[in-house]
Motif scaffolding. Structure first.
Motif, PDB file in Angstrom:
ATOM      1  N   TYR A 104       0.903  -1.199  -0.057  1.00 13.16           N
ATOM      2  CA  TYR A 104       0.066   0.105  -0.087  1.00 13.16           C
ATOM      3  C   TYR A 104       0.882   1.229   0.086  1.00 13.16           C
ATOM      4  O   TYR A 104       2.098   1.300   0.473  1.00 13.16           O
ATOM      5  CB  TYR A 104      -0.901   0.030   1.280  1.00 13.16           C
ATOM      6  N   HIS A 105       0.380   2.494  -0.416  1.00 14.95           N
ATOM      7  CA  HIS A 105       0.928   3.394  -0.581  1.00 14.95           C
ATOM      8  C   HIS A 105       1.638   3.890   0.739  1.00 14.95           C
ATOM      9  O   HIS A 105       2.894   4.473   0.930  1.00 14.95           O
ATOM     10  CB  HIS A 105       0.036   4.832  -0.815  1.00 14.95           C
ATOM     11  N   GLU A 106       1.194   3.806   1.741  1.00  9.34           N
ATOM     12  CA  GLU A 106       1.709   4.042   3.190  1.00  9.34           C
ATOM     13  C   GLU A 106       2.888   3.432   3.604  1.00  9.34           C
ATOM     14  O   GLU A 106       3.875   4.017   4.213  1.00  9.34           O
ATOM     15  CB  GLU A 106       0.800   3.680   4.564  1.00  9.34           C
ATOM     16  N   MET A 107       3.082   2.411   3.087  1.00  9.70           N
ATOM     17  CA  MET A 107       4.193   1.570   3.167  1.00  9.70           C
ATOM     18  C   MET A 107       5.488   1.559   2.175  1.00  9.70           C
ATOM     19  O   MET A 107       6.539   1.171   2.199  1.00  9.70           O
ATOM     20  CB  MET A 107       3.951   0.052   3.518  1.00  9.70           C
ATOM     21  N   VAL A 108       5.184   2.484   1.091  1.00 10.30           N
ATOM     22  CA  VAL A 108       6.190   2.698   0.040  1.00 10.30           C
ATOM     23  C   VAL A 108       7.457   3.155   0.501  1.00 10.30           C
ATOM     24  O   VAL A 108       8.756   2.613  -0.005  1.00 10.30           O
ATOM     25  CB  VAL A 108       5.688   3.560  -0.895  1.00 10.30           C
ATOM     26  N   PRO A 109       7.724   4.243   1.308  1.00  6.81           N
ATOM     27  CA  PRO A 109       8.806   4.523   1.843  1.00  6.81           C
ATOM     28  C   PRO A 109       9.653   3.658   2.632  1.00  6.81           C
ATOM     29  O   PRO A 109      10.837   3.487   2.346  1.00  6.81           O
ATOM     30  CB  PRO A 109       8.729   5.912   2.876  1.00  6.81           C
ATOM     31  N   THR A 110       9.087   2.757   3.461  1.00  5.39           N
ATOM     32  CA  THR A 110       9.443   1.809   4.179  1.00  5.39           C
ATOM     33  C   THR A 110      10.255   0.674   3.139  1.00  5.39           C
ATOM     34  O   THR A 110      11.429   0.321   3.408  1.00  5.39           O
ATOM     35  CB  THR A 110       8.697   0.919   5.073  1.00  5.39           C
TER      36      THR A 110
END
Length: 317
Positions: A104-110
């Motif tokens: 999901y988008h929220e986890m892209v930076p991780t």
């Protein structure tokens, strides 16, 4: 961006005549699909080679409401080391990775931080899985995922445009999503289990490719019916027809419903027969089937040691 030596699909102007000309012989498609599992048999080194190729084309995915940064980091560790090192050394592929990770988008930076550029990070976007959020927000979600480092975007189409036959609206929306992706490659999820007929699947495939999709994908994995062989045959032949019209090669991604090694080999055999060897690379084919990896690992251990293993011998990360 996905590593590829191919020109990107630039799309074609919308042509309703192309859509109207699409025809599907459902009984013939089902007969062709039914013959595939029964007549495909690979053994020993040949089987191991095809299974290793399948690993390289998996989009390792976590799309759960309880996803955490720790879970995503474990997923990325697994994507970078998908099979135990001793088994990879034994088959001569010590650097094997999956094709990408998908979050999901929220986890892209991780995920971007965890993979360190070694494999692509894909983000599901546009109101996944239903695709019913306001359109301007769907476009904004794409842009923010790309800005966060995603190099592949899995968008979901508006099923209602297919079910009502509004092909111009489907084309226009998909083209705007493609533009929002910028340099990131776009996979258009058709949610084929909700489109009603194989003719609708074929027409939706053609329209989304005309609008510039880099991949067409069967499902979100959240529908009651996901990837099937008849649907895959239809979508592969649409890809072949689109290449004949445009000169562009478009990728294919079956998602959901592919969890066993023998099923993966069947899909790859169909791919080879329908589209040719060039599609047997990660820039033109992906499995959206994370559970598949565990079964492939067990098969590879059996190939190397002669014994099947328990699941705990192949940790998730």
């Amino acid at each position: 961006m996905t590593a590829t030596d191919l020109p990107r699909n630039a799309g074609l102007p919308f042509d309703p005549a192309v859509v109207a000309e699409v025809r599907v012989n459902t009984s013939a498609v089902e007969r062709r699909a039914a013959t595939l599992p029964a007549r495909r048999s690979l053994k020993k080194d040949h089987q191991a080679a095809w299974l290793a190729r399948a690993v390289s084309m998996i989009d390792l995915t976590t799309l759960s409401g309880d996803d955490t940064p720790g879970r995503v980091r474990r997923l990325c560790a697994k994507a970078l080391q998908p099979v135990r090192p001793d088994l990879l050394d034994a088959i001569g592929l010590p650097d094997l990775t999956t094709g990408a990770v998908c979050v999901y988008h929220e986890m892209v930076p991780t995920a971007v931080d965890a993979v360190q550029g070694r494999i692509p990070v894909a983000a599901v976007s546009t109101g996944f899985p239903a695709g019913l959020s306001p359109f301007h927000l769907r476009l904004r979600e794409i842009e923010e995922s790309v800005a966060a480092g995603a190099t592949e975007i899995d968008i979901v189409i508006s099923r209602r445009h297919v079910l009502t036959g509004d092909w111009q609206a489907l084309y226009d929306e998909t083209a705007q999503m493609r533009a929002a992706c910028g340099t990131a490659h776009m996979k258009a999820i058709l949610a084929t289990g909700e489109l009603g007929t194989l003719k609708n699947v074929a027409r939706a495939s053609m329209v989304t490719m005309m609008a510039g999709s880099d991949f067409i994908k069967t499902s979100t994995g959240k529908e009651s019916v996901n990837a099937t062989l008849p649907v895959s045959l239809i979508m592969m032949r649409a890809i072949r027809s689109f290449e004949a019209m445009s000169g562009f090669k478009v990728g294919y991604k079956p998602a959901g419903g592919v969890s066993k090694s023998k099923d993966a080999i069947t899909y790859l055999a169909l791919l080879k027969e329908e589209l040719g060897d060039r599609w047997l690379r990660p820039d033109l084919f992906r499995f959206g089937a994370s559970s598949l990896l565990g079964d492939i690992e067990r098969q590879l251990e059996h190939h190397v040691t002669g014994r099947y293993s328990a699941g705990h011998r192949h940790p998730a990360g």
